[in-house]
Design an enzyme around this catalytic site. Structure first.
Site, short mmCIF file in Angstrom:
data_model
loop_
_atom_site.label_atom_id
_atom_site.label_comp_id
_atom_site.label_asym_id
_atom_site.label_seq_id
_atom_site.Cartn_x
_atom_site.Cartn_y
_atom_site.Cartn_z
N GLY A 1 -3.62 -1.85 -2.12
CA GLY A 1 -2.37 -2.32 -2.93
C GLY A 1 -1.72 -2.26 -4.12
O GLY A 1 -2.32 -2.99 -4.78
N LYS B 1 -11.81 0.27 13.67
CA LYS B 1 -10.47 0.59 14.27
C LYS B 1 -10.22 1.07 15.92
O LYS B 1 -10.00 0.45 16.11
CB LYS B 1 -9.67 1.60 13.59
CG LYS B 1 -9.59 1.86 11.93
CD LYS B 1 -8.80 0.95 11.80
CE LYS B 1 -7.85 1.42 10.34
NZ LYS B 1 -6.43 0.85 9.60
N LEU C 1 -0.78 -2.56 9.10
CA LEU C 1 -0.92 -1.93 8.39
C LEU C 1 -2.34 -2.40 7.43
O LEU C 1 -2.89 -1.24 6.98
CB LEU C 1 -0.20 -1.56 7.00
CG LEU C 1 0.61 -0.07 7.99
CD1 LEU C 1 1.76 -0.76 9.11
CD2 LEU C 1 1.92 0.56 6.62
N THR D 1 -12.82 -6.68 6.80
CA THR D 1 -11.23 -7.49 6.43
C THR D 1 -10.23 -6.10 8.02
O THR D 1 -9.42 -6.66 8.19
CB THR D 1 -10.67 -6.81 5.17
OG1 THR D 1 -11.07 -5.17 5.04
CG2 THR D 1 -11.38 -7.46 3.91
N GLY E 1 0.71 -1.55 0.18
CA GLY E 1 -0.33 -0.18 0.01
C GLY E 1 0.80 1.42 -0.14
O GLY E 1 1.83 1.39 0.14
N PHE E 2 0.06 2.63 0.06
CA PHE E 2 1.11 3.48 -0.13
C PHE E 2 2.19 3.53 1.06
O PHE E 2 2.97 3.70 0.99
CB PHE E 2 -0.07 4.21 -0.35
CG PHE E 2 0.20 5.93 -0.26
CD1 PHE E 2 1.32 7.03 0.43
CD2 PHE E 2 -0.76 6.67 1.70
CE1 PHE E 2 1.65 8.06 0.33
CE2 PHE E 2 -0.58 7.61 1.66
CZ PHE E 2 0.83 8.83 1.34
N ILE E 3 1.43 3.71 2.19
CA ILE E 3 2.22 3.88 3.42
C ILE E 3 2.93 2.91 3.52
O ILE E 3 4.24 2.74 4.42
CB ILE E 3 1.22 3.88 4.63
CG1 ILE E 3 0.73 5.74 4.78
CG2 ILE E 3 2.53 4.13 6.18
CD1 ILE E 3 -0.77 5.57 5.93
N TYR F 1 -15.52 3.12 9.82
CA TYR F 1 -14.11 2.54 9.31
C TYR F 1 -13.78 2.72 11.23
O TYR F 1 -12.75 2.20 11.43
CB TYR F 1 -13.94 3.43 8.24
CG TYR F 1 -12.58 4.01 8.28
CD1 TYR F 1 -11.78 2.22 7.86
CD2 TYR F 1 -12.19 4.63 8.76
CE1 TYR F 1 -10.03 3.34 7.50
CE2 TYR F 1 -10.45 4.65 8.72
CZ TYR F 1 -9.46 3.81 8.14
OH TYR F 1 -8.33 3.70 8.06
#
Ligand code: UDP
Length: 326
Positions: free
Chosen positions: A36, A153, A76, A95, A10-12, A149
């Site tokens: 990703g 989290k 992540l 997920t 993924g980005f991070i 979301y």
């Protein structure tokens, strides 16, 4: 050391892998490529110190196999972006909750320190700005899909802390505030890559609502250096940290900044939230981190200014656009 990075494509995740490899560690990535992208890590493949497994980490066997052979775990892997969350709420919830449960369970089984990336979304609609880690979470009604979301989290945070309390599993929880930089896709709704792309193409820059809502944008390289330091800091274990940049900017002002920095003639247009996200959407007016806890523990200070961050995103999006026209 050998590190596992779930969501490493993924980005991070891809920036974190780079930082770890640069510090001469070895990296194992597990990613199912749902959001990703192979191109994020293409430059790392083939290195002896880098390994990639394409699998879903919510699968308990996958999680155990991956965690067993490493020294530290960065979890992540997650659904990402407000748009995706609204479009695919079932996948988002499953997920996020299933992935964290499998990874924390494997980390507990093999006693491996784990850092979890949560989100500033968990503060929800709290009017008490800046947000401190000990503040109440003010999450909206389940009839607004956006809040799934933050709720998922937040549940993952509870689970991580439960492992800490139950068996002293070394866990670190980080709440990331609007992370931006090269490789971030605008596809899932993220504002900065979208504005930059719109500006470079001379298309209208789409500010949702009246543009007075504000955010604080942090360069991904500042974020990953904080993550890498936190996992190795014993005093961080069992703790929650805000990670970001505390310079606040209104979204309307960001649009004007992107327009001027790209020399674009794009028109800045206002799009009602309902048109952008469909009915039943709530935005948050301000989102600002209190960084004193992070500063106090690891001497954190972001190195990248907003101007420099936008420049990096502009250079990246230009490269992408050139690739698309070739
Ligand atoms: N936004 C916008 N135009 C876009 C995409 C996003 O004005 O094309 C706004 C969005 O409504 C929010 C802010 O920019 O107020 C940040 O959105 P993003 O999805 O990047 O992150 P969020 O902070 O909402 O998670």
């Amino acid at each position: 050391m050998r590190y596992l990075v779930t969501g490493g494509a993924g980005f991070i995740g891809s920036h974190l892998c780079e930082a770890l490899l640069q510090a001469e560690h070895r990296v194992l990535v597990v990613d199912d490529f749902s959001t990703g992208r192979q191109q994020n890590i293409a430059h790392l493949e083939g290195r002896k110190d880098f390994e990639l497994i394409c699998a879903d980490v919510a699968d308990t066997d996958v999680a155990r196999d991956c965690v067993r052979g490493v020294d530290r775990v960065f979890h992540l892997a997650s659904a990402v972006g407000v748009e995706l969350i609204i479009r695919e709420p079932i996948r988002t919830i499953e997920t996020m909750v299933g992935g964290a449960a499998a990874v924390f369970d494997a980390a507990a089984r093999y006693r491996k320190p784990v850092l979890f990336t949560s989100t500033s979304e968990v503060y929800g609609k709290s009017p008490k700005v800046p947000f401190r880690e000990s503040d109440d979470l003010v999450i909206g009604s389940p009839t607004y899909r956006r809040w799934s979301y933050a709720t998922a989290k937040a549940l993952d945070e509870f689970l991580a802390l439960a492992h800490w309390h139950h068996s002293r599993l070394p866990v670190v929880i980080t709440r990331l505030f609007n992370t931006v930089g090269p490789r971030q896709s605008g596809q899932y709704g993220m504002v900065l890559p979208r504005f930059v792309r719109q500006a470079l193409l001379g298309r209208p820059i789409t500010v949702y609502g009246d543009g007075s809502q504000s955010r604080c944008f942090c360069h991904v390289r500042d974020v990953v250096s904080a993550l890498a330091r936190l996992i190795d800091t014993p005093a961080a274990h069992g703790q929650v940290f805000n990670v970001g940049n505390d310079r606040e900017i209104a979204i309307g002002e960001l649009a004007a900044m992107v327009r001027s920095m790209t020399g674009s003639r794009s028109e800045i247009v206002h799009v009602p939230y309902q048109e952008a996200y469909g009915a039943g959407f709530e935005d948050m007016e301000r989102r600002v981190p209190d960084l004193s806890k992070l500063r106090g523990l690891i001497g954190y200070a972001p190195r990248f200014t907003l101007e420099r961050t936008i420049e990096d995103v502009v250079a990246y999006v230009k490269g992408q656009l050139e690739g698309e026209t070739r």
